[in-house]
Design a protein around this motif. Structure first.
Motif, short mmCIF file in Angstrom:
data_model
loop_
_atom_site.label_atom_id
_atom_site.label_comp_id
_atom_site.label_asym_id
_atom_site.label_seq_id
_atom_site.Cartn_x
_atom_site.Cartn_y
_atom_site.Cartn_z
N ASP A 1 -108.74 25.02 -39.06
CA ASP A 1 -107.97 24.52 -40.20
C ASP A 1 -107.48 25.72 -41.01
O ASP A 1 -108.17 26.22 -41.89
N VAL A 2 -106.28 26.20 -40.67
CA VAL A 2 -105.70 27.40 -41.29
C VAL A 2 -104.67 26.98 -42.33
O VAL A 2 -103.79 26.17 -42.04
N ALA A 3 -104.77 27.54 -43.52
CA ALA A 3 -103.80 27.25 -44.58
C ALA A 3 -102.44 27.79 -44.17
O ALA A 3 -102.34 28.87 -43.57
N GLU A 4 -101.39 27.07 -44.48
CA GLU A 4 -100.03 27.50 -44.16
C GLU A 4 -99.59 28.68 -45.01
O GLU A 4 -98.88 29.56 -44.54
N GLU A 5 -100.02 28.71 -46.27
CA GLU A 5 -99.57 29.77 -47.17
C GLU A 5 -100.36 31.05 -46.98
O GLU A 5 -101.52 31.03 -46.56
N THR A 6 -99.71 32.17 -47.26
CA THR A 6 -100.36 33.46 -47.36
C THR A 6 -99.95 34.04 -48.70
O THR A 6 -99.02 33.53 -49.34
#
Length: 92
Positions: free
Chosen positions: A61-66
């Motif tokens: 589950d990786v966040a889209e934002e950086t």
């Protein structure tokens, strides 16, 4: 005398040059994206985009934002199976 199991651990852990930071957050922060989570692990990575891609490919589950911080580096986040947000940091 140092126990052999401790020597093995010491041989593996080698921190590269740079700070180790313990940052305090306000109790009402939403930085963790959870009111239950009180702390966050932050891992230094060489290539943030490559690491995030590897984690996505494995179903994490990786966040889209950086986030980019001038002079500090880039940050990305993944949520572990227990629901804790983990931060990845590529130094500047």
């Amino acid at each position: 005398m140092v126990p052999a199991r401790l020597i093995a651990v010491l041989a593996v852990w080698r921190q590269k040059a740079g700070p180790t930071v313990f940052a305090m957050f306000e109790s009402e922060t939403d930085y963790f994206r959870s009111r239950v989570q009180r702390t966050m692990l932050n891992f230094r990575v060489r290539d943030l985009e490559a690491m995030l891609a590897q984690l996505r490919d494995k179903g994490a589950d990786v966040a889209e934002e950086t986030q980019d911080m001038e002079g500090v580096g880039r940050f990305g986040w993944v949520t572990d199976p227990a629901g804790n947000r983990v931060e990845l940091w590529q130094p500047a």
